[in-house]
Design an enzyme around this catalytic site. Structure first.
Site, PDB file in Angstrom:
ATOM      1  N   CYS A 397       0.845  -1.197   0.000  1.00 37.25           N
ATOM      2  CA  CYS A 397       0.000   0.000   0.000  1.00 37.25           C
ATOM      3  C   CYS A 397       0.870   1.233   0.000  1.00 37.25           C
ATOM      4  O   CYS A 397       1.013   1.910   1.028  1.00 37.25           O
ATOM      5  CB  CYS A 397      -0.914  -0.015   1.203  1.00 37.25           C
ATOM      6  SG  CYS A 397      -2.022  -1.402   1.116  1.00 37.25           S
ATOM      7  N   TYR A 426      21.634  -6.920  -0.665  1.00 35.06           N
ATOM      8  CA  TYR A 426      20.774  -5.893  -0.073  1.00 35.06           C
ATOM      9  C   TYR A 426      19.303  -6.058  -0.452  1.00 35.06           C
ATOM     10  O   TYR A 426      18.579  -5.087  -0.610  1.00 35.06           O
ATOM     11  CB  TYR A 426      21.289  -4.482  -0.439  1.00 35.06           C
ATOM     12  CG  TYR A 426      22.771  -4.324  -0.146  1.00 35.06           C
ATOM     13  CD1 TYR A 426      23.222  -4.302   1.165  1.00 35.06           C
ATOM     14  CD2 TYR A 426      23.707  -4.246  -1.165  1.00 35.06           C
ATOM     15  CE1 TYR A 426      24.575  -4.198   1.450  1.00 35.06           C
ATOM     16  CE2 TYR A 426      25.070  -4.133  -0.888  1.00 35.06           C
ATOM     17  CZ  TYR A 426      25.499  -4.113   0.419  1.00 35.06           C
ATOM     18  OH  TYR A 426      26.824  -4.015   0.697  1.00 35.06           O
TER      19      TYR A 426
HETATM   20  C1  LIG Z   1      28.920  -2.017   2.789  1.00 36.18           C
HETATM   21  C2  LIG Z   1      30.332  -2.149   3.088  1.00 36.18           C
HETATM   22  C3  LIG Z   1      31.144  -2.957   2.306  1.00 36.18           C
HETATM   23  C4  LIG Z   1      30.663  -3.668   1.067  1.00 36.18           C
HETATM   24  O1  LIG Z   1      30.257  -2.810   0.076  1.00 36.18           O
HETATM   25  P1  LIG Z   1      29.822  -3.399  -1.354  1.00 36.18           P
HETATM   26  O2  LIG Z   1      29.513  -2.199  -2.144  1.00 36.18           O
HETATM   27  O3  LIG Z   1      28.636  -4.257  -1.126  1.00 36.18           O
HETATM   28  O4  LIG Z   1      30.984  -4.148  -1.891  1.00 36.18           O
HETATM   29  C5  LIG Z   1      32.455  -3.092   2.672  1.00 36.18           C
HETATM   30  N1  LIG Z   1      32.951  -2.464   3.764  1.00 36.18           N
HETATM   31  C6  LIG Z   1      32.190  -1.677   4.540  1.00 36.18           C
HETATM   32  C7  LIG Z   1      32.783  -1.042   5.722  1.00 36.18           C
HETATM   33  C8  LIG Z   1      30.864  -1.490   4.237  1.00 36.18           C
HETATM   34  O5  LIG Z   1      30.121  -0.705   5.013  1.00 36.18           O
END
Ligand SMILES: *Cc1c(COP(=O)(O)O)cnc(C)c1O
Length: 474
Positions: A397, A426
Site C-alpha cells: 500500500c 541488499y
Molecule cells: C557495505 C560495506 C562494504 C561492502 O560494500 P559493497 O559495495 O557491497 O561491496 C564493505 N565495507 C564496509 C565497511 C561497508 O560498510
C-alpha cells in the site's frame, strides 16, 4: 503501449550471453543472470539446473533463488586474482550485510574467505555458522572483522570475547575498548583504524575533497592524535588501517587513489612506532543490473587495486602490507534472482500498463529506497517476443512500491513467472514485513538440486513477537 527501442533484447534468450570459454572465466558481477542460467525444453528459465517454474510450485512465490556456482566463482576470482596480482599476503572478506544467513556464511567460508560484520546480530550469525561447520575459536577469530559507527558496549564485549578484529570507527570506541579489555582481562585486542579519506563515490563518478561529511571513520586530520594515543595503549594491538569509500562503483581510479593515501598514512603510523601490517581497502565494486551498466570485471578491479598498493608502497618505502578487500555486492549480487508470480494488470491507455506481482518493497526495498534499476525476464516463456514496456508494481500500500519502471516484456498473463535479476545483495538483508507480508523463502541451487536455506515466514511467525497484555483481554 510505448514502442520498444531497437537496442533492447528481443526475447528473454538475449539475456543469456553465451560464453564459449565457459562459466569459470566470466566475471559474475558483469553478468545479468547467474552464470548457470539456461533455457530448457519447456522454454522455462533454469538456474543451477533447476526449472524456476517448478521451484515456485515447490517452494512458493516470491522466491529468492541463489546460484551456488556463481557465488563460489566470485569468491574464487577475488581470492585467486589477489594471489596473482598482489605480491604480498591478501585476504578477501565478505561484507555480510549484503546477505547474512547461516547457509551464505557456510558457502563463503568453504571458499576460504573471511567476514566483515557490522552488528551483534551479523556477528552471531557468522559465528554460529562457523562453529557448526567445525571451525576452531581461533580460526573464527581470524576470519571476522567487526565494523560499525556506533557499536554498543555489549557488541564490543561480544567481539572481544570472540577475539575478532575490531575496526575502530571513532574516539568514543577507541577509549572504551582499553577499559573493556581490562575488565575482561584480555591482554591485547586486535584493531584496525577506519579513516574517512576525502574520496567520495557516487555511482558513476567520484569527487576528492580535503574533508568528507560522513558519519563513518576518523577524520584524517586527527591521524597523528590517534596514532599517539594508540602507541600508549598496551591493550590495543593496532594492525593497520581501513577505509570504505562507497558502493556500486564502476571506476577503478577512486580505489587507486585510496590505495595511495592509505599507504601514506601507514607510513605516518610507522613514525609513531606502530608496525601496521594490514591495509583494508574496503569494498564497493559495482555489478550489472541493466544492459547499460558496465562495471569492470573482478579481475580488472583486483589488478588495479593490487598494482596501486604496490606502487604506493614502493614510492613511500613501506613494506607490502597484508591487503584486505571486503566486497559484498560484487560477491553475491549477481548470484541470485527473485521469482514472482504475476497477478493483476492495469492498463491506462496511452500512459502506462502496470503489472503487479506478489511481492515488492518488502522483499526488495532498493527501488523505493535508492531508485535502483533492475532487469526482468518472463521466466516461463523465455523465447516469447518482447513487445511492450510496462511498469512492474509490488503489492504494498504505497504508490512508490514499483520494482521496475520501464520493463521490457512479452505479453504476460496472471500466473506467469517474472524473474528479476541481480537480487542477491541488499534484498533479503533489507527485507521487511511491511503490510505484514511474510518474508519469502530462499533456495540454494546447484547441479539440478535445490536446498532450502531460508524458510518462508508463516502468519504465525508474524505474530511471534507480539504480546497481548492481560488487561486488554477483559
Ligand atoms: C557495505 C560495506 C562494504 C561492502 O560494500 P559493497 O559495495 O557491497 O561491496 C564493505 N565495507 C564496509 C565497511 C561497508 O560498510
Amino acid at each position: 503501449m510505448i514502442a520498444t527501442p531497437s537496442t533492447t533484447p528481443h526475447t528473454g534468450q538475449d539475456y543469456l550471453q553465451k560464453n564459449p570459454t565457459g562459466t569459470e572465466t566470466r566475471s559474475p558481477n558483469q553478468s545479468l543472470l547467474p552464470l548457470t542460467a539456461n533455457i530448457n525444453s519447456r522454454d522455462n528459465l533454469e538456474i543451477g539446473g533447476c526449472d524456476l517454474k517448478t521451484l515456485v510450485e515447490q517452494f512458493g512465490s516470491p522466491l529468492y533463488i541463489l546460484d551456488e556456482i556463481t557465488l563460489r566463482t566470485a569468491c574464487r576470482q577475488y581470492r585467486d586474482f589477489f594471489q596473482t596480482y598482489y605480491q604480498g599476503e591478501s585476504q578477501v572478506i565478505y561484507a555480510s550485510k549484503a546477505w547474512s544467513s547461516l547457509a551464505v556464511v557456510a558457502v563463503i567460508a568453504t571458499e576460504d574467505l573471511g567476514f566483515d560484520v557490522v552488528s551483534g546480530g551479523e556477528l552471531h550469525t557468522t559465528q554460529k555458522a562457523l562453529t557448526q561447520m567445525g571451525y576452531s575459536n581461533q580460526e573464527i577469530a581470524q576470519k571476522i572483522y567487526f565494523h560499525g559507527n556506533n557499536k554498543s558496549v555489549a557488541e564490543l564485549k561480544q567481539a572481544i570475547e570472540i577475539g575478532c578484529t575490531i575496526i575502530v570507527d571513532n574516539w568514543v570506541e577507541l577509549q572504551t575498548i582499553p577499559q573493556l579489555a581490562q575488565n575482561l582481562s584480555q591482554q591485547t585486542i586486535p584493531i584496525l583504524i577506519r579513516l574517512t579519506p576525502g574520496i567520495e563515490c557516487h555511482t558513476h563518478d567520484y569527487i576528492r575533497t580535503g574533508h568528507l561529511d560522513s558519519k563513518f571513520g576518523f577524520d584524517p586530520n586527527q591521524i597523528e592524535a590517534v596514532f599517539s594515543y594508540i602507541a600508549e595503549q598496551k591493550s590495543l594491538d593496532c594492525r593497520g588501517l581501513h577505509a570504505h569509500i562507497g558502493s556500486q562503483i564502476f571506476e577503478r581510479q577512486p580505489h587507486q587513489d585510496l590505495a595511495g593515501v592509505l599507504v601514506e598514512w601507514l607510513k605516518i603510523g610507522q613514525e609513531y612506532g606502530l608496525t601496521l601490517p594490514v591495509l583494508n581497502i574496503g569494498g564497493g565494486l559495482g555489478i550489472r543490473y541493466t544492459e547499460e551498466d558496465d562495471p569492470p570485471s573482478i579481475e580488472e578491479w583486483v589488478k588495479a587495486v593490487s598494482e596501486a598498493v604496490m606502487k604506493a608502497c614502493q614510492r613511500c618505502g613501506v613494506p607490502l602490507p597484508k591487503l584486505i578487500a571486503e566486497p559484498g555486492r560484487s560477491l553475491i549480487g549477481s548470484a541470485c534472482v527473485t521469482a514472482y508470480t504475476v497477478g493483476s494488470q492495469k492498463e491506462i491507455p496511452e500512459l502506462r500498463t502496470y503489472i503487479a506481482v506478489d511481492g515488492g518493497m518488502s522483499d526488495n526495498p532498493r527501488p523505493i529506497t535508492y531508485q535502483s534499476a533492475y532487469s526482468v525476464v518472463l521466466g516461463n516463456k523465455m523465447s516469447a517476443q518482447i513487445n511492450q514496456t510496462v511498469t512492474i508494481a509490488g503489492k504494498h500500500c504505497e504508490s512508490g512500491d514499483i520494482l521496475i519502471k520501464d520493463a521490457q516484456l512479452p505479453q504476460t498473463h496472471p500466473g506467469d513467472i517474472l524473474v528479476i535479476m541481480g537480487t542477491g545483495a541488499y534484498n533479503y538483508s533489507m527485507a521487511s514485513n511491511y503490510n505484514r507480508l511474510p518474508r519469502p523463502a530462499a533456495v540454494l541451487v546447484n547441479n539440478g538440486e535445490a536446498n532450502l536455506i531460508l524458510r518462508r515466514e508463516t502468519y504465525d511467525d508474524l505474530i511471534r513477537q507480539d504480546c497481548l497484555p492481560q488487561k486488554l483481554l477483559s
